[in-house]
Enzyme design. Structure first.
Site, mmCIF file in Angstrom:
data_model
loop_
_atom_site.group_PDB
_atom_site.id
_atom_site.type_symbol
_atom_site.label_atom_id
_atom_site.label_comp_id
_atom_site.label_asym_id
_atom_site.label_seq_id
_atom_site.Cartn_x
_atom_site.Cartn_y
_atom_site.Cartn_z
ATOM 1 C CG ASN A 1 -2.147 -0.938 0.915
ATOM 2 O OD1 ASN A 1 -2.266 -1.494 -0.176
ATOM 3 N ND2 ASN A 1 -2.991 -1.133 1.914
ATOM 4 N N GLY B 1 -5.213 1.376 -2.531
ATOM 5 C CA GLY B 1 -4.846 0.049 -2.027
ATOM 6 C C GLY B 1 -5.201 -1.143 -2.897
ATOM 7 C CG ASP C 1 7.729 1.477 -12.158
ATOM 8 O OD1 ASP C 1 7.047 1.958 -11.233
ATOM 9 O OD2 ASP C 1 8.970 1.636 -12.268
ATOM 10 C CD GLU D 1 6.292 1.621 -7.198
ATOM 11 O OE1 GLU D 1 6.569 1.045 -8.271
ATOM 12 O OE2 GLU D 1 6.331 2.862 -7.057
ATOM 13 C CG ASP E 1 -4.571 5.369 -23.049
ATOM 14 O OD1 ASP E 1 -5.752 5.483 -22.707
ATOM 15 O OD2 ASP E 1 -3.715 6.282 -22.883
ATOM 16 C CD GLU F 1 -9.343 6.482 -24.792
ATOM 17 O OE1 GLU F 1 -9.979 7.205 -24.026
ATOM 18 O OE2 GLU F 1 -8.089 6.536 -24.886
ATOM 19 C CG ASP G 1 -11.401 8.098 -19.557
ATOM 20 O OD1 ASP G 1 -10.766 8.414 -18.531
ATOM 21 O OD2 ASP G 1 -10.918 7.418 -20.470
HETATM 22 C C1 NOJ Z 1 -7.543 7.685 -22.081
HETATM 23 C C2 NOJ Z 1 -7.713 6.982 -20.814
HETATM 24 O O1 NOJ Z 1 -8.837 6.186 -20.834
HETATM 25 C C3 NOJ Z 1 -7.730 8.066 -19.771
HETATM 26 O O2 NOJ Z 1 -8.208 7.609 -18.572
HETATM 27 C C4 NOJ Z 1 -6.314 8.553 -19.710
HETATM 28 O O3 NOJ Z 1 -6.200 9.573 -18.775
HETATM 29 C C5 NOJ Z 1 -5.900 9.088 -21.062
HETATM 30 N N1 NOJ Z 1 -6.244 8.217 -22.123
HETATM 31 C C6 NOJ Z 1 -4.428 9.314 -21.121
HETATM 32 O O4 NOJ Z 1 -3.745 8.103 -21.011
#
Ligand code: NOJ
Ligand code: NOJ
Length: 715
Positions: free
Chosen positions: A51, A72, A100, A130, A251, A279, A352
């Site tokens: 944690n 956590g 990381d 970590e 992403d 995305e 988001d």
């Molecule tokens: C889209 C992700 O879903 C969002 O949560 C993130 O902040 C941005 N891309 C940047 O990585």
């Protein structure tokens, strides 16, 4: 000291443990899966030892009052909840980026500490965070999670964010590490590992150059065409494959270099079986870059999260005055644009946007939206906590309040049961994963749609009105004549229907009354039939790359798979899934067929045979022919990767980008080691095509790394 031969065998054993995927489950076809999206930090705290780790201490808030601190949740926590997930019918989890992350606190405008608990500020893409694993950033907890998931029949999708590292103007200033060794940072970027452009803003969000090359929210924008960055990100993805992951949610694909991603996908598929979806944020099918989004999905090998449908789902179920026609028109529009539309990943909400219950605190409507998502076209993805009605409405429930800690793990909620039932149906009736989707009856409040795959049929009726029932007359279906009880057993108030015989797939349903706020599901599965292909994945690959053909009735005895007229090598065969090796045929688009051992031939499905492994090459043409607003320069050439001399908007490579007009450039994935021929063309706003004069340009693509071509337009 063991003998040399023993030492070698220990080394070999270690190597095979490291390199062998932990599961042999086939991942390429995700259409039969139900995905569950987890923000690891906010799911379950399985181990308190991680944690507040020493290398990044002070980022943890035990009181869970600072919504931008670590709370956590960890990989061990997800592992401990595996039977809860399996019991819900979840067959794949998508976990937030586990790599990381930023080690420092960056205070927000009000001086409150913030941390990268969500995982989108990677510092070392080859190590595990970590807070989620252990203080040595090792893979142990990750490997344990993958093993537990696979034991429970659950696939693992990792959120992969190679667009950027950490914030470029604070904290660690974008510093990147390669398995612990420092690579570079944004402020002293002597190697050119990063782009140094301003933040994307205003109309830039719709500009093809800015979305890819400008900076996303101050995050150090990685230059993936630098050979070191290219190799680093591809090796990191491969490391996850070696650790057994079944797929990647990529992403911000709209903000990564589009052409480079074709090569990322190719690198992943060349290594092994996987499912990729990205995305590409957009509000609807009128978005200025919508045509770029489906071109990307159709060509890159990366499917997309279905944002246009998400908007329609939220509008239709989230309010009383948006009609079902919104959903119906998105389904039909996308149906004409996306080649592999059943691979689109559909969702009600995510990390988001405000949770559904924050925009409409009505469990009936949530259940209806869930039932729709779980039975309509696409691969459904449920955001964690949906099944527990989790929501926090502070600030309208938007980020970070859409990421509360899971508190309940009840297995008796209606929502939990609903996912379970419809996940089972998806496994048992091919109409859900592979079938067409057609509207059968619609008004403002009622949507009756049919899924159909050969003789398998699922008919779904939703009435979202809270108080009014509707008389349904004139409804036709492909369900054969007979009576059908509600597959959900009345879980959402559904009822039985009678189907009478008609003709041409239009069997009339006896008139009935559809009660307020109900969902009914009726289904039929046919008996023995010829082989039926519903899926191929990946959808492209060079000779040697394995692809998975999935569907029904392939039979238990091995038959043959053909790409056009060429028979491919079969690596594994079951009655629903076949793995084949892409044969050495001329690059181009092929119809793939399955012939069972009895000689019955299936329908066809489309696959693109690439020429060779893809290398990202930046093509620049200087002083190109003049263009007006709406005209663009494209790249076209003699291989399928360059469109086989196509001169159409969707067929050629582009549009190219012009930050220095009249010079244009584009990154394309082209075949390693091949000598390619190419030209640049103008496609005018009205579709008129102008070819550059002279003979074709030629270029020999390097066998590895990245490359650059710089030529003048030939007049
Ligand atoms: C889209 C992700 O879903 C969002 O949560 C993130 O902040 C941005 N891309 C940047 O990585
Ligand atoms: C391909 C040819 O090789 C190229 O030189 C020519 O301009 C186009 N086709 C147009 O036909």
């Amino acid at each position: 000291m063991p003998k040399l031969s023993q030492r070698l065998s220990i080394v070999a054993l270690l190597f095979s443990l490291l390199s062998a995927p932990l599961s042999t489950a086939i991942a390429a076809d995700f259409k039969r899966e139900v995905i569950y999206q987890i923000i690891t930090d906010r799911f379950f705290d399985g181990s308190s030892s991680n944690n507040n780790p020493s290398q990044s201490s002070g980022l943890y808030d035990a009181t869970k009052t600072n919504w931008r601190a670590y709370w956590g949740g960890d990989l061990a926590g997800i592992q401990q909840k595996m039977s809860y997930l399996a019991g819900m019918g979840v067959t794949a989890i998508w976990i937030s980026p586990p790599v990381d992350n930023l080690n420092t606190n960056i205070p927000d405008g009000g001086g409150n500490p913030t941390a990268s608990y969500h995982g989108y500020q990677g510092r070392d893409f080859k190590r595990i965070e970590e807070h989620f694993g252990n203080s040595s950033n090792s893979w142990t907890d990750f490997d344990n999670l993958v093993a537990a998931a696979h034991q429970n029949g659950i696939k693992v999708i990792v959120d992969f964010a190679p667009n950027h590292s950490t914030q470029n103007n604070a904290g660690e200033f974008g510093s990147l590490y390669d398995n612990g060794s420092f690579l570079g940072n944004f402020t002293n970027d002597t190697n050119g590992y990063f782009h140094h452009n301003p933040n994307i803003s205003g109309s830039g969000w719709d500009d093809r150059y800015q979305v890819q090359y400008y900076t996303l929210f101050d995050l150090a924008d990685v230059n993936q065409t630098h050979p070191t960055m290219d190799a680093y990100m591809k090796a990191a993805a491969q490391l996850f494959q070696q650790h057994g992951v079944d797929g990647f949610r990529i992403d911000a694909v709209k903000h990564l270099n589009w052409g480079w991603q074709y090569t990322l996908a190719n690198s992943i598929y060349t290594f092994g079986d996987s499912f990729l979806f990205g995305e590409w944020f957009q509000g609807n099918t009128s978005d200025p870059l919508y045509a770029d989004s489906y071109k990307f999905a159709n060509k890159s090998g990366i499917s997309l999260l279905d944002f246009p449908l998400n908007t329609a789902i939220r509008n239709v179920f989230g309010s009383s005055n948006t009609n079902f026609s919104d959903i119906d028109s998105v389904i039909s529009q996308e149906g004409t644009n996306f080649t592999w539309k059943e691979d689109l990943v559909t969702f009600i909400d995510n990390h988001d946007m405000a949770r559904f219950l924050s925009i409409n605190n009505n469990n009936n409507r949530l259940h209806e939206a869930m039932a729709f998502t779980l039975t309509s076209r696409g691969i459904p993805c449920m955001y964690y906590g949906t099944e527990q009605y989790l929501h926090n409405d502070t600030s309208g429930g938007t980020d970070p309040y859409n990421r509360p800690m899971m508190t309940n793990f009840s297995t008796s909620t209606t929502a939990y049961q609903l996912v379970n039932k419809l996940s089972t149906l998806r496994r048992n009736n091919t109409a859900i994963p592979y079938g067409s989707m057609g509207q059968r009856w619609i008004n403002n409040d009622v949507y009756i749609y049919e899924r159909k795959f050969f003789g398998n049929v699922v008919l779904v009726a939703i009435n979202k009105n809270e108080t009014s029932s509707y008389s349904i007359s004139g409804l036709n279906t492909s369900l054969p004549a007979g009576s059908y009880s509600d597959y959900l057993n009345g879980l959402l108030g559904g009822l039985a229907i009678n189907v009478n015989s008609g003709s041409g797939g239009n069997n009339p349903v006896s008139n009935f009354t559809l009660p307020a706020h109900t969902v009914s599901v009726w289904q039929f599965t046919e008996g023995a039939a010829s082989p039926q292909i519903g899926s191929i994945g990946p959808t492209n690959g060079q000779p040697g790359v394995k692809t998975v053909v999935a569907g029904k009735n392939f039979g238990s005895a091995t038959g043959t798979v053909k790409f056009g007229t060429t028979t491919a090598t079969v690596n594994s065969w079951s009655s629903t899934q076949i793995t084949v090796t892409t044969p050495s045929v001329t690059n181009g688009s092929y119809n793939v067929t399955v012939t069972n051992s009895g000689g019955q031939v299936s329908n066809t499905i489309q696959f693109t045979v690439l020429t060779a492994k893809l290398i990202p090459i930046t093509f620049t043409v200087n002083n190109a022919t003049p263009t007006q607003v709406g005209d663009y320069i494209f790249l076209t050439g003699n291989t399928v990767e360059l469109g086989n001399w196509s001169s159409t908007w969707q067929g050629a490579f582009g549009p190219m980008l012009t930050p220095n007009y009249p010079n244009w450039f584009i990154v394309a994935g082209v075949p390693a080691g091949q000598t390619i021929q190419f030209k640049f063309i103008k496609i005018a706003a009205n579709g008129a095509v102008t070819w550059e004069a002279g003979s074709n340009h030629t270029y020999t693509v390097p066998t590895s790394g990245t490359g650059f071509v710089n030529v003048n337009w030939q007049y």
